[in-house]
Write a protein that holds these residues in place. Structure first.
Motif: not given
Ligand code: SF4
Ligand code: SF4
Length: 463
Positions: A183-191, A195-208
């Motif tokens: 969580l702290p790395t997400v808040a500071t955009l330092s993942t 982690e960044a790939f899967w965060l973006i992928f899974y968020a887009a996957f859920t949204y779509i």
């Protein structure tokens, strides 16, 4: 009278299927309550479990964690290693067999009540209804040209969806990277990049999937909807319309001349996949039971018995058996038998699982070495994996068709849940008349519990 009624109904239903977009009407009832109960149950576990701390061996870690970097799966006190793949395979086969058994018993119950696609579509649809209004308001909004109010509603809805999809992605990735560190790395955009790939992928996957595709996933993308039919038989209980009782349908119901269906179309309006259950069993039906809730309310209003739409088997509807139908039949017996066997294998594998793993690597760079005191020595690396949740000391012994002994240390400490490589030198007297390479066997046992013991084969080179 039949034709005009049919046209009215078709025109009305066309509204709900306009351009393929379905705005299902909300309905109250026992199946709706059960579905929301499952949403709460599954989501409290999903969103909450990754935050649960667990004390193990004096240290606190996440209770459930798939630690890919260290090749371990933590599940409360249980720590699984890559060598436990068989156990995981048995567990997955058990889950799949339980799904097949449930499907043979009651059709797509999993799809209607527990599938993540269903659960997230329900949550996203609920948000949509709170922002844009009920199904009629949403239909009107769709047809309206874009203006400031519509734009505001759309932005609000998609904004909430995006936040929820983002939080879902953080939770999901939090099962692979400890969520309190993530969580702290997400808040500071330092993942990290993965982690960044899967965060973006899974968020887009859920949204779509849950916001945009919805029922299209069940109808066109889910392979299970296509092959589950092979698990059905005439005794499988699915959501079904009692055709003989309902027909001939008519808006003007008259005892003796028409059936109980008053052709109100509400069962279609509430259907999340937009189908008409009165057309018979269809692969798009996810067995959610919402049309049962809707029709039961209609039956209450017109003073007819509930159950015009209900969970019923082909046999029951044809009057071949009385409800609830045959529970014991060959197909069920086979699935139940396989389930018992694989569940038993899973439990047995877990019970027999050794808390010690040993890999022996012979030092191939330096084969046999002759010493000044008339011994031949071979060097080995033993990888000792201590699966237990406490540190242990392990005693190594060796035997074979030679007078073998270990030179130097033969007892080693290994921290809890870790793998420690140790170097061992084995010697045998020069002159024993045997072939160049002889098989030997290492035995490793826990100092505090001789029952924790593993034997591993290797070889000894005499020249
Ligand atoms: S809700 Fe019941 S009465 Fe109304 S159309 Fe459907 S089956 Fe007929
Ligand atoms: S037909 Fe009924 S049970 Fe099937 S998906 Fe539609 S509402 Fe759910």
């Amino acid at each position: 009278m039949g034709k005009p009624v049919s046209k009215v109904r078709e025109a009305k239903l066309e509204l709900y299927r306009r351009q393929g977009k379905i705005h299902a009407r909300e309905v109250e009832g026992r199946f709706n309550q059960l579905r929301w109960g499952m949403v709460w149950f599954t989501q409290i576990i999903f969103y909450g479990l990754c935050w649960l701390p667990w004390e193990s061996n004096g240290a606190v870690r996440q209770a459930v964690l798939f630690d890919i970097a260290h090749e371990k799966l933590y599940f409360f006190d249980l720590v699984l290693w890559p060598q436990d793949a068989l156990l995981l395979a048995f567990a997955l086969i058990t889950a799949a067999t339980a799904l097949f058994l449930t499907t043979a018993l009651a059709g797509r119950l999993f799809c209607g009540f527990a599938c993540p696609q269903t659960v997230y579509t329900m949550i996203f649809s609920w948000i949509e209804a709170r922002v844009e209004g009920d199904h009629l308001a949403r239909l009107k909004l769709d047809q309206r040209p874009m203006d400031a109010q519509k734009l505001g509603l759309r932005l609000l809805k998609h904004g909430i969806w995006a936040v929820l999809a983002g939080w879902t992605a953080i939770t999901f990735v939090g099962y692979f990277t400890p969520i309190r560190e993530l969580l702290p790395t997400v808040a500071t955009l330092s993942t990290g990049p993965w982690e960044a790939f899967w965060l973006i992928f899974y968020a887009a996957f859920t949204y779509i999937q849950a916001g945009l595709a919805r029922e299209a996933v069940c109808q066109h993308m889910c392979p299970y909807s296509r092959f589950q039919g092979v698990m059905f038989d005439p005794a499988t209980r699915n959501v079904a319309y009692d055709h003989p009782r309902g027909e001939p349908r008519s808006l003007r119901r008259q005892a003796g001349t028409t059936g109980d269906c008053i052709d109100c179309g509400i069962c279609v309006e509430v259907c999340p996949t937009g189908i008409d259950i009165r057309d018979g069993l269809q692969y798009q039906c996810i067995n959610c039971g919402l049309c049962i809730d809707a029709c039961d309310q209609v039956m209450d209003k017109i003073g007819a018995p509930r159950g015009l739409i209900r969970f019923a088997s082909e046999n029951e509807l044809a009057g071949r058996v009385a409800a609830p139908g045959m529970l014991w039949r060959p197909r069920l017996a086979v699935y139940a038998g396989v389930l018992v066997v694989v569940a038993g294998l899973t439990a047995w594998t877990l019970d027999q699982r050794s808390l010690l793993r040993v890999d022996v690597l012979r030092d191939r760079g330096a084969l046999a070495r002759e010493t000044a005191d008339g011994q031949i020595e071979n060097a080995y690396t033993l990888k000792l994996a201590n699966i237990a949740d406490r540190p242990r000391r392990f005693i190594v012994t060796v035997d074979g068709p030679l007078t073998l002994k270990i030179v130097g240390d033969s007892e080693f400490a290994v921290a809890a849940g870790s793998l420690t490589p140790v170097s061992i030198t084995v010697s045998a007297p020069v002159g024993e008349q045997l072939p160049g390479i002889v098989p030997i066997r290492f035995a490793v046992a826990a100092a505090d519990d001789p029952a924790v013991r593993v034997g591993e084969r290797s070889s000894f080179a005499l020249r």
